[in-house]
Design an enzyme around this catalytic site. Structure first.
Site, mmCIF file in Angstrom:
data_model
loop_
_atom_site.group_PDB
_atom_site.id
_atom_site.type_symbol
_atom_site.label_atom_id
_atom_site.label_comp_id
_atom_site.label_asym_id
_atom_site.label_seq_id
_atom_site.Cartn_x
_atom_site.Cartn_y
_atom_site.Cartn_z
ATOM 1 N N HIS A 281 0.792 -1.235 0.000
ATOM 2 C CA HIS A 281 0.000 0.000 0.000
ATOM 3 C C HIS A 281 0.821 1.281 0.000
ATOM 4 C CE1 HIS A 281 -4.068 -1.681 0.480
ATOM 5 N NE2 HIS A 281 -3.464 -2.650 1.139
ATOM 6 N N LYS B 235 -7.927 14.583 3.627
ATOM 7 C CA LYS B 235 -7.133 13.349 3.637
ATOM 8 C C LYS B 235 -6.220 13.430 4.846
ATOM 9 C CE LYS B 235 -5.661 14.373 -0.585
ATOM 10 N NZ LYS B 235 -5.732 13.124 -1.283
ATOM 11 N N ARG B 236 -5.577 12.312 5.246
ATOM 12 C CA ARG B 236 -4.610 12.378 6.335
ATOM 13 C C ARG B 236 -3.607 13.499 6.047
ATOM 14 N NH1 ARG B 236 -5.199 8.517 10.605
ATOM 15 N NH2 ARG B 236 -3.317 9.609 11.218
ATOM 16 N N LYS C 159 1.466 14.513 0.843
ATOM 17 C CA LYS C 159 0.169 14.894 0.274
ATOM 18 C C LYS C 159 0.088 16.400 -0.010
ATOM 19 C CE LYS C 159 -2.379 11.036 2.450
ATOM 20 N NZ LYS C 159 -3.220 10.440 1.383
ATOM 21 N N THR D 137 -8.044 7.031 -2.691
ATOM 22 C CA THR D 137 -9.435 6.623 -2.911
ATOM 23 C C THR D 137 -10.356 7.831 -2.751
ATOM 24 O OG1 THR D 137 -9.615 5.959 -0.593
ATOM 25 C CG2 THR D 137 -9.126 4.221 -2.213
ATOM 26 N N LYS E 154 -13.908 9.019 -4.791
ATOM 27 C CA LYS E 154 -15.190 9.435 -4.191
ATOM 28 C C LYS E 154 -15.617 10.785 -4.758
ATOM 29 C CE LYS E 154 -13.437 7.397 0.066
ATOM 30 N NZ LYS E 154 -12.782 7.777 1.340
HETATM 31 C C1 LIG Z 1 -11.451 8.164 1.510
HETATM 32 C C2 LIG Z 1 -10.932 8.544 2.827
HETATM 33 C C3 LIG Z 1 -9.538 8.594 3.058
HETATM 34 C C4 LIG Z 1 -8.523 8.358 1.968
HETATM 35 O O1 LIG Z 1 -8.331 9.607 1.310
HETATM 36 P P1 LIG Z 1 -7.101 9.836 0.303
HETATM 37 O O2 LIG Z 1 -7.395 11.191 -0.295
HETATM 38 O O3 LIG Z 1 -7.176 8.747 -0.716
HETATM 39 O O4 LIG Z 1 -5.862 9.823 1.119
HETATM 40 C C5 LIG Z 1 -9.088 8.944 4.303
HETATM 41 N N1 LIG Z 1 -9.950 9.217 5.311
HETATM 42 C C6 LIG Z 1 -11.286 9.193 5.125
HETATM 43 C C7 LIG Z 1 -12.185 9.530 6.271
HETATM 44 C C8 LIG Z 1 -11.836 8.852 3.888
HETATM 45 O O5 LIG Z 1 -13.169 8.833 3.716
#
Ligand SMILES: *Cc1c(COP(=O)(O)O)cnc(C)c1O
Length: 562
Positions: free
Chosen positions: A100, A291-292, A297, A399, A403
């Site tokens: 990952h 995101k985190r 990032k 991910t 979304k």
């Molecule tokens: C989808 C999601 C992530 C992953 O987000 P990335 O932009 O792909 O790092 C992290 N936290 C939450 C709460 C999410 O819904």
């Protein structure tokens, strides 16, 4: 004492702290899962293990359960009387490993002394796996001692370590990354030696998200509009969303699409105001990065652009202005000081901008606390512009990007992770691209000169000046010095300065596109229409047919679920 094992999940999701409890948790969960499956097997097949590998598969979700490799060996030999060769034949034909991340600090290594102390039998088995594996390496590359040292499951040194990712690769028949670029980079870099030895093990499974949660459930307005036009078959066959593409030419459909987006933006604005007290105007461009919080990032790049917009307003460079509401959210690991400092900077910049009457409705900025899945269910439907701006080559897949796309947001992104596949699906005209490629990042590393990037861009110079003069930390002198130092360091691994100029240019293109609402709505529709590939149903079909060798079963009616 047993309760302690599962009382607290380690919150540090990126870099592992070398704590005994973490290994205890990993071993406990891996062993329990294996023993559960073996108990059921014996219940139906008795002690006959010859078809076990045909009927069972364990997908190692990252290296966290990689103790399963030596543990299955131990169970088969010590508890069920198999000899090494039989146990290895079964183990190496049932284990499959998903990687990952490419970040080296996230690859788990456990001190040999910890294994010796807690799991001595597993250490014996790991040593035996390693001896047999290194003999195979020696047969393939006679005399290549350096390669044996590189590939060994044990990293030598004053405090020898078990390399858990290598253990997972050696013990598995399949190794996959989670987006096309990521899987390629694994074979070229991190796992290159293993790829040369076993090219047939390596494959890609691009991640996906479930369209039931991330479109049908979280966006009832869009669900209804889509169902009205193409029926509801898309909830179990997301490729059917391509039927929306021709409707992008229909002005009435675009108006309906905009109405739905506006309602979702109002819902998001209510949440933002309730949580932060800041008012977002639903007519503005909603520019979102959630995101985190991690340096790779590049939330920092985002806030530098925000400072630039503020600077433009203050010097009255506001002809053809697109009002913009910037939302940044995400959690930082508790011990990650730089990530916490970036959050502090976002909050301070937001404080200055939101309180300035000269800025007014042209720009609003918030940091949203407690970002979580239930918040994302409100955020994704209400977003116009999805920020996916990681340093190329660092985001395995992402991910969140999927979304947002499903909910009709347009991506502002680098060529990283699944962004690349998103852009291929939706077309370059419906995606805002900027920044260095993964190859260019590696190329730049040897001669990186952030001072030159700043000097060459008058806007960038002004942004750095606002930071260094302490404009956003007037009563907290020096608190952002580590951030300034990281941006201006030739050793900055995240190349923030290298991408600033092209990021600002891409943001300008996005702002211009948004001012023509018909143009923007077309882009939005095309993003949803092209998101079919990013259903996790597609991902699971690929794991099923290529790794787990399972036959599909008929889907239940999704209508019943809603
Ligand atoms: C989808 C999601 C992530 C992953 O987000 P990335 O932009 O792909 O790092 C992290 N936290 C939450 C709460 C999410 O819904």
């Amino acid at each position: 004492a047993a309760e302690n094992i599962t009382m607290v999940l380690y919150p540090n999701d990126i870099s592992e702290s070398g704590k005994e409890l973490r290994l205890r948790q990993q071993y406990f969960l891996a062993s329990a899962s294996l023993q559960d499956v073996i108990a059921r097997w014996i219940g139906t097949d008795g002690h006959e293990f010859s078809t076990f590998a045909e009927e069972n598969c364990f997908q190692l979700n990252d290296t966290h359960p990689s103790c399963a490799v030596p543990e299955l060996m131990r169970l088969l030999m010590d508890e069920h009387g198999l000899v090494w060769d039989q146990a290895w034949e079964i183990t190496s034909r049932t284990m499959a490993y998903t990687n990952h991340t490419l970040l080296p600090e996230a690859l788990e290594k456990w001190p040999v002394r910890l294994f010796r102390h807690m799991l001595p039998r597993l250490l014996e088995i790991i040593y035996e796996i390693n001896a047999r594996f290194l003999a195979e390496v020696a047969r393939r590359w006679p005399g290549d001692i350096e390669r044996q040292r590189r590939m060994s499951l044990i990293e030598e040194g004053p405090d020898p370590m078990v390399r858990m990712a290598y253990l997972a690769i050696v013990g598995s028949f399949s190794v996959n990354g989670v987006a096309a670029l990521h899987s390629r980079l694994l074979t070229e870099g991190l796992f290159h030696d293993f790829y040369e030895l076993w090219p047939e093990k390596f494959n890609n499974k691009t991640n996906g998200v479930t369209p039931r949660r991330w479109l049908a459930w979280c966006n009832p307005g869009l669900r209804a509009l889509i169902n009205e036009n193409i029926g509801d078959g898309w909830t179990s066959d997301l490729s059917r969303l391509t039927e929306l593409a021709p409707l992008a030419r229909d002005a009435d459909f675009r108006a309906r699409w905009r109405e739905v987006k506006l309602e979702n933006k109002k819902r998001l604005a209510e949440m933002v105001e309730a949580e932060t007290g800041v008012r977002f105007d639903p007519a503005a461009l909603f520019d979102v990065q959630v995101k985190r919080i991690h340096e790779y990032k590049r939330q920092l790049l985002n806030i530098l652009h925000v400072i630039h917009l503020y600077d433009r307003i203050k010097r009255e460079d506001t002809a053809d202005w697109t009002p913009r509401c910037v939302l940044i959210g995400g959690k930082a690991a508790p011990g990650y000081v730089m990530a916490k400092t970036i959050i502090k900077l976002i909050n301070n910049v937001a404080g200055v901008i939101n309180a300035d009457p000269a800025v007014g409705d042209r720009l609003k900025v918030v940091f949203l606390p407690n970002y979580r899945v239930s918040a994302m269910e409100i955020i994704a439907p209400g977003t116009d512009l999805s920020e996916q701006i990681s340093t190329a080559g660092k985001e395995a897949s992402g991910t969140g990007n999927m979304k947002f796309m499903m909910n009709g947001a347009v991506t502002m992104g680098t060529l990283d992770g699944a962004n690349i596949e998103i852009r291929e699906e939706v077309g370059e005209e419906n995606f805002f691209l900027f920044g260095l490629t993964a190859e260019e990042v590696e190329e730049t590393r040897r001669r990186y000169d952030p001072a030159a990037c700043i000097e060459a861009d008058e806007d960038f110079k002004r942004v750095i000046h606002l930071l260094t003069c302490g404009h956003f930390n007037q009563v907290e002198p020096g608190i952002f010095d580590p951030i300034i130092a990281s941006i201006t360091s030739p050793h900055d691994p995240w190349f923030t300065a290298a991408d600033f100029t092209s990021y600002v240019a891409a943001q300008r293109r996005a702002a211009d596109a948004f001012r023509d609402q018909e143009v923007w709505t077309r882009m939005s529709i095309h993003n949803t229409a092209a998101s079919g590939r990013f259903s996790t149903d597609r991902t699971m079909q690929e794991y099923n047919s290529e790794i787990w060798r399972l036959e599909p079963v008929p889907a239940f009616s999704v209508e019943e679920a809603f």
